[in-house]
Every structure is written in structure tokens, then in C-alpha cells.
Write a protein that holds these residues in place. Structure first.
Motif, PDB file in Angstrom:
ATOM      1  N   THR A   1       0.829  -1.365  -0.222  1.00 24.38           N
ATOM      2  CA  THR A   1      -0.144   0.098  -0.247  1.00 24.38           C
ATOM      3  C   THR A   1       0.551   1.563  -0.296  1.00 24.38           C
ATOM      4  OG1 THR A   1      -0.406   0.073   2.489  1.00 24.38           O
ATOM      5  CG2 THR A   1      -2.130  -0.961   1.162  1.00 24.38           C
TER       6      THR A   1
ATOM      7  N   ARG B   1       2.437   1.740  -3.659  1.00 27.30           N
ATOM      8  CA  ARG B   1       0.948   1.735  -4.396  1.00 27.30           C
ATOM      9  C   ARG B   1       1.156   3.105  -4.513  1.00 27.30           C
ATOM     10  NH1 ARG B   1       0.596  -1.572  -8.630  1.00 27.30           N
ATOM     11  NH2 ARG B   1      -0.184  -3.574  -7.689  1.00 27.30           N
ATOM     12  N   ARG B   2       1.215   4.604  -3.214  1.00 25.62           N
ATOM     13  CA  ARG B   2       0.815   5.607  -3.542  1.00 25.62           C
ATOM     14  C   ARG B   2       2.247   6.325  -2.637  1.00 25.62           C
ATOM     15  NH1 ARG B   2       2.983   8.362   1.345  1.00 25.62           N
ATOM     16  NH2 ARG B   2       3.549   6.557   2.350  1.00 25.62           N
TER      17      ARG B   2
ATOM     18  N   MET C   1       3.937   5.434  -5.762  1.00 30.65           N
ATOM     19  CA  MET C   1       4.049   5.462  -7.388  1.00 30.65           C
ATOM     20  C   MET C   1       3.061   6.411  -7.784  1.00 30.65           C
ATOM     21  SD  MET C   1       6.028   3.050  -9.127  1.00 30.65           S
ATOM     22  CE  MET C   1       4.689   2.591 -10.538  1.00 30.65           C
ATOM     23  N   THR C   2       1.643   6.250  -6.792  1.00 29.63           N
ATOM     24  CA  THR C   2       1.262   7.898  -7.658  1.00 29.63           C
ATOM     25  C   THR C   2       1.671   8.879  -7.233  1.00 29.63           C
ATOM     26  OG1 THR C   2      -1.170   6.074  -7.037  1.00 29.63           O
ATOM     27  CG2 THR C   2      -1.675   8.590  -6.924  1.00 29.63           C
ATOM     28  N   GLU C   3       2.426   9.312  -6.129  1.00 35.54           N
ATOM     29  CA  GLU C   3       2.769  10.315  -5.706  1.00 35.54           C
ATOM     30  C   GLU C   3       3.313  11.080  -6.656  1.00 35.54           C
ATOM     31  OE1 GLU C   3       3.836  10.184  -1.885  1.00 35.54           O
ATOM     32  OE2 GLU C   3       1.981  10.120  -0.645  1.00 35.54           O
TER      33      GLU C   3
ATOM     34  N   GLY D   1       1.249   9.962 -11.072  1.00 36.78           N
ATOM     35  CA  GLY D   1       0.360   9.836 -10.890  1.00 36.78           C
ATOM     36  C   GLY D   1      -0.695   8.887 -10.870  1.00 36.78           C
ATOM     37  N   SER D   2      -1.642   8.850 -10.897  1.00 32.16           N
ATOM     38  CA  SER D   2      -2.296   7.543 -10.296  1.00 32.16           C
ATOM     39  C   SER D   2      -2.953   7.176 -11.812  1.00 32.16           C
ATOM     40  CB  SER D   2      -3.803   7.673 -10.094  1.00 32.16           C
ATOM     41  OG  SER D   2      -5.080   8.363 -11.222  1.00 32.16           O
ATOM     42  N   LEU D   3      -2.729   6.626 -12.855  1.00 31.13           N
ATOM     43  CA  LEU D   3      -2.803   6.940 -14.542  1.00 31.13           C
ATOM     44  C   LEU D   3      -1.941   6.294 -14.898  1.00 31.13           C
ATOM     45  CD1 LEU D   3      -4.827   5.447 -16.688  1.00 31.13           C
ATOM     46  CD2 LEU D   3      -4.480   7.887 -17.670  1.00 31.13           C
ATOM     47  N   ARG D   4      -0.321   6.792 -14.675  1.00 25.24           N
ATOM     48  CA  ARG D   4       0.199   6.684 -15.130  1.00 25.24           C
ATOM     49  C   ARG D   4       1.436   5.056 -14.308  1.00 25.24           C
ATOM     50  NH1 ARG D   4       6.619   9.973 -15.907  1.00 25.24           N
ATOM     51  NH2 ARG D   4       6.888   8.243 -17.573  1.00 25.24           N
ATOM     52  N   ALA D   5       1.248   5.741 -12.933  1.00 21.59           N
ATOM     53  CA  ALA D   5       1.572   4.298 -12.018  1.00 21.59           C
ATOM     54  C   ALA D   5       1.071   3.651 -12.093  1.00 21.59           C
ATOM     55  CB  ALA D   5       0.340   5.050 -10.541  1.00 21.59           C
ATOM     56  N   GLU D   6      -0.423   3.524 -12.946  1.00 24.00           N
ATOM     57  CA  GLU D   6      -1.102   2.023 -13.020  1.00 24.00           C
ATOM     58  C   GLU D   6      -0.648   1.740 -14.359  1.00 24.00           C
ATOM     59  OE1 GLU D   6      -5.546   0.566 -14.682  1.00 24.00           O
ATOM     60  OE2 GLU D   6      -5.458   1.979 -12.580  1.00 24.00           O
TER      61      GLU D   6
END
Length: 64
Positions: free
Chosen positions: A4, A7-8, A10-12, A15-20
Motif C-alpha cells: 500500500t 502504490r501510494r 507510485m501514485t505520488e 500520477g494514478s493513471l501513469r503509475a498503474e
């Protein structure tokens, strides 16, 4: 490091779309040619995966 937290981070960082997208599609040669998702499924230490991502994308030391 927990998944978790990873993932946080990566998102920071991306960004959420690019991290995914990176987790699914970007191959990390330092992890045996696996993507983030494949490395997680194979049981690679989350901290090692984060380091590999940081190296590949030249994340500055203060954000690692």
C-alpha cells in the motif's frame, strides 16, 4: 515496505493513471525483465521494486 505504501509512492510520483500503466507495462531489467506487477506476484521485495523504479525513472534521492 508495504504494498500500500509502494502504490501510494507510485501514485505520488507518477500520477494514478501513469503509475498503474507503468506497473502493468514497464519492464524492469534489474528485476529479471519483469514488470512491477509481475515482480510483486513473484514475491520480489517491495523495497527492491521501488528502488528499481526509482533507478529507471531517475527519481531524485529526496523522493526515494
Amino acid at each position: 515496505m508495504r504494498i500500500t505504501v509502494f502504490r501510494r509512492l507510485m501514485t505520488e510520483e507518477f500520477g494514478s493513471l501513469r503509475a498503474e500503466m507503468l506497473a502493468k507495462d514497464h519492464v524492469l531489467t534489474s528485476l529479471g525483465g519483469r514488470t512491477v506487477d509481475q515482480a510483486l506476484a513473484a514475491g520480489v521485495a517491495v523495497k527492491d521494486i521501488w528502488r528499481a523504479v526509482c533507478d529507471d525513472f531517475e527519481v531524485p534521492p529526496e523522493r526515494r
